[in-house]
Each structure stands twice: as structure tokens, then as C-alpha cells.
Design a protein around this motif. Structure first.
Motif, PDB file in Angstrom:
ATOM      1  N   GLY A  29     -17.797 182.123   6.339  1.00  0.00           N
ATOM      2  CA  GLY A  29     -17.431 181.522   7.615  1.00  0.00           C
ATOM      3  C   GLY A  29     -18.278 182.144   8.710  1.00  0.00           C
ATOM      4  O   GLY A  29     -19.004 183.116   8.485  1.00  0.00           O
ATOM      5  N   PRO A  30     -18.189 181.613   9.882  1.00  0.00           N
ATOM      6  CA  PRO A  30     -18.996 182.139  10.983  1.00  0.00           C
ATOM      7  C   PRO A  30     -18.389 183.417  11.582  1.00  0.00           C
ATOM      8  O   PRO A  30     -17.180 183.590  11.586  1.00  0.00           O
ATOM      9  CB  PRO A  30     -18.970 181.005  12.013  1.00  0.00           C
ATOM     10  N   LEU A  31     -19.272 184.290  12.053  1.00  0.00           N
ATOM     11  CA  LEU A  31     -18.829 185.450  12.823  1.00  0.00           C
ATOM     12  C   LEU A  31     -18.671 185.000  14.275  1.00  0.00           C
ATOM     13  O   LEU A  31     -19.557 184.367  14.834  1.00  0.00           O
ATOM     14  CB  LEU A  31     -19.848 186.582  12.744  1.00  0.00           C
ATOM     15  N   VAL A  32     -17.540 185.321  14.853  1.00  0.00           N
ATOM     16  CA  VAL A  32     -17.227 184.883  16.212  1.00  0.00           C
ATOM     17  C   VAL A  32     -16.988 186.111  17.082  1.00  0.00           C
ATOM     18  O   VAL A  32     -16.287 187.032  16.668  1.00  0.00           O
ATOM     19  CB  VAL A  32     -15.960 183.986  16.205  1.00  0.00           C
ATOM     20  N   THR A  49     -24.018 181.828  29.057  1.00  0.00           N
ATOM     21  CA  THR A  49     -22.945 182.287  28.183  1.00  0.00           C
ATOM     22  C   THR A  49     -23.294 183.705  27.758  1.00  0.00           C
ATOM     23  O   THR A  49     -24.410 183.975  27.316  1.00  0.00           O
ATOM     24  CB  THR A  49     -22.802 181.392  26.941  1.00  0.00           C
ATOM     25  N   ILE A  50     -22.317 184.610  27.926  1.00  0.00           N
ATOM     26  CA  ILE A  50     -22.509 186.019  27.552  1.00  0.00           C
ATOM     27  C   ILE A  50     -21.502 186.362  26.467  1.00  0.00           C
ATOM     28  O   ILE A  50     -20.323 186.009  26.579  1.00  0.00           O
ATOM     29  CB  ILE A  50     -22.308 186.946  28.770  1.00  0.00           C
ATOM     30  N   VAL A  51     -21.977 187.044  25.428  1.00  0.00           N
ATOM     31  CA  VAL A  51     -21.085 187.471  24.343  1.00  0.00           C
ATOM     32  C   VAL A  51     -21.172 188.985  24.192  1.00  0.00           C
ATOM     33  O   VAL A  51     -22.224 189.585  24.381  1.00  0.00           O
ATOM     34  CB  VAL A  51     -21.422 186.786  22.999  1.00  0.00           C
ATOM     35  N   ASP A  52     -20.046 189.574  23.873  1.00  0.00           N
ATOM     36  CA  ASP A  52     -19.972 191.005  23.597  1.00  0.00           C
ATOM     37  C   ASP A  52     -19.926 191.146  22.079  1.00  0.00           C
ATOM     38  O   ASP A  52     -18.919 190.823  21.451  1.00  0.00           O
ATOM     39  CB  ASP A  52     -18.728 191.605  24.239  1.00  0.00           C
ATOM     40  N   LEU A  56     -16.683 191.744  16.372  1.00  0.00           N
ATOM     41  CA  LEU A  56     -16.848 190.396  15.817  1.00  0.00           C
ATOM     42  C   LEU A  56     -15.681 190.089  14.893  1.00  0.00           C
ATOM     43  O   LEU A  56     -15.115 190.981  14.267  1.00  0.00           O
ATOM     44  CB  LEU A  56     -18.163 190.290  15.038  1.00  0.00           C
ATOM     45  N   GLU A  57     -15.342 188.820  14.805  1.00  0.00           N
ATOM     46  CA  GLU A  57     -14.308 188.376  13.889  1.00  0.00           C
ATOM     47  C   GLU A  57     -14.916 187.354  12.946  1.00  0.00           C
ATOM     48  O   GLU A  57     -15.736 186.537  13.351  1.00  0.00           O
ATOM     49  CB  GLU A  57     -13.150 187.725  14.663  1.00  0.00           C
ATOM     50  N   LEU A  58     -14.491 187.424  11.680  1.00  0.00           N
ATOM     51  CA  LEU A  58     -14.951 186.461  10.686  1.00  0.00           C
ATOM     52  C   LEU A  58     -13.917 185.352  10.611  1.00  0.00           C
ATOM     53  O   LEU A  58     -12.735 185.601  10.381  1.00  0.00           O
ATOM     54  CB  LEU A  58     -15.111 187.148   9.309  1.00  0.00           C
TER      55      LEU A  58
END
Length: 180
Positions: free
Chosen positions: A17-20, A162-165, A169-171
Motif C-alpha cells: 500500500g502507499p506510505l502516507v 503542498t508541504i509534507v512532514d 509515515l503511515e502505511l
């Protein structure tokens, strides 16, 4: 109806799955205008509070100048009203003018001071709107997407970056209930 039975659970479950990144922020325009500059590109690391770009607010800049001039005019009016009132106080002390004329002079001075305060408040409000031309990073992280480019017109609440920290990370994936 199914009868429960004991079964061996696998020691490892494979899924994908994607890392979010749960800490994601959209930088939006607080005011409409032309995007003058963006100091960051995709992949740039930013700190919370950092200035990322600037929106041209020409109409607000001209309003600041207009309200600054209005404030100076009101200051001159207050000085003039203070002089007139001081002169009228001296004349009233010598009984050359009536008490009503002195009260009118005091009212004119109070009105001039109130107008000065109103002009100051109007200027302060416009300066706050001028600050809305700066794009600030709400969180520390990495710029993942630029939605607009310098020179483009932006509207109020339009997405700019868009900025991401990526520190956390969550899978996000799905597995069968028989594997849980």
C-alpha cells in the motif's frame, strides 16, 4: 452458521500500500493577486513560519499609502483644533467669547481626535491585509507539490503549495480478515 475452529496464524503477513504522511499542509493564498515569487521548489526542505513566496497586492499597497496620507491629514487637523481650543480657552477666561463657543471648540477637538483614531485603525487594518501577501509555511517539512508558478494570478484560498512532514509515515493497505 460456521463452527469456529483453531487454526495457525501466519507469523508474517505480506501486503502492500502507499506510505502516507499524516502531517500534510496546504499553503493557500490569503489574498488574490499575482504570484510574484516562490522561493522553494518541489523537494525543498522548509521550516514552520518560513516565507515561501509573495503575492503582489498592488491595490492594497496603494490603499496603505492613501490611508497613511489620511492619517497625516487627521494629525494636522488635531493640531489645528488643539490650537483653536487653547486660544478659545484664553478668550473665554477673559470673557471675550461665550461658554457655548468654548464648548463648540472642545467638541471640534474631540471630533478631530476621534477621526485621528479612526484613521489609525483603518491604516492598521489595511497593513494587516498587506501582510496576507506573504506565503508562510505552516509546518516544517518538504515541499511535495507546487500548484502554481510565479506570474500566475491566484485567488483567495487557492492552493499554492503542498508541504509534507516525512518524519512520520503511515502505511495504508488492506489485508484479509482471515489474516488478522
Amino acid at each position: 452458521v460456521v463452527q469456529p475452529s483453531l487454526a495457525r496464524m501466519p507469523g508474517m503477513v505480506e501486503f502492500s500500500g502507499p506510505l502516507v504522511a499524516p502531517q500534510t499542509a496546504l499553503v493557500r493564498a490569503k489574498a488574490g493577486g499575482t504570484l510574484l515569487s516562490l522561493a522553494v521548489a518541489e523537494g525543498s526542505r522548509v521550516q514552520a513560519g518560513q516565507v515561501l513566496g509573495r503575492i503582489e497586492l498592488a491595490d492594497i499597497s496603494s490603499r496603505v499609502a492613501e490611508r497613511q496620507a489620511n492619517l497625516e491629514s487627521m494629525r494636522a487637523t488635531v493640531v489645528q483644533a488643539e490650537r483653536a481650543h487653547a486660544s478659545n480657552e484664553r478668550l473665554a477666561a477673559q470673557q471675550f467669547i461665550s461658554g457655548i463657543a468654548l464648548e463648540n471648540s472642545r467638541a471640534a477637538l474631540d471630533t478631530a481626535k476621534a477621526n485621528l483614531n479612526a484613521a489609525q485603525a483603518s491604516l492598521d487594518t489595511t497593513k494587516v491585509a498587506l501582510r496576507d501577501g506573504a506565503l508562510l509555511a505552516p509546518i516544517s517539512g518538504i515541499v511535495s507539490k507546487r500548484h502554481v508558478l510565479p506570474g500566475e494570478k491566484v485567488s483567495v484560498e487557492q492552493q499554492v503549495l503542498t508541504i509534507v512532514d516525512l518524519r512520520t509515515l503511515e502505511l495504508a493497505g488492506t489485508i484479509g480478515t482471515h489474516e488478522v
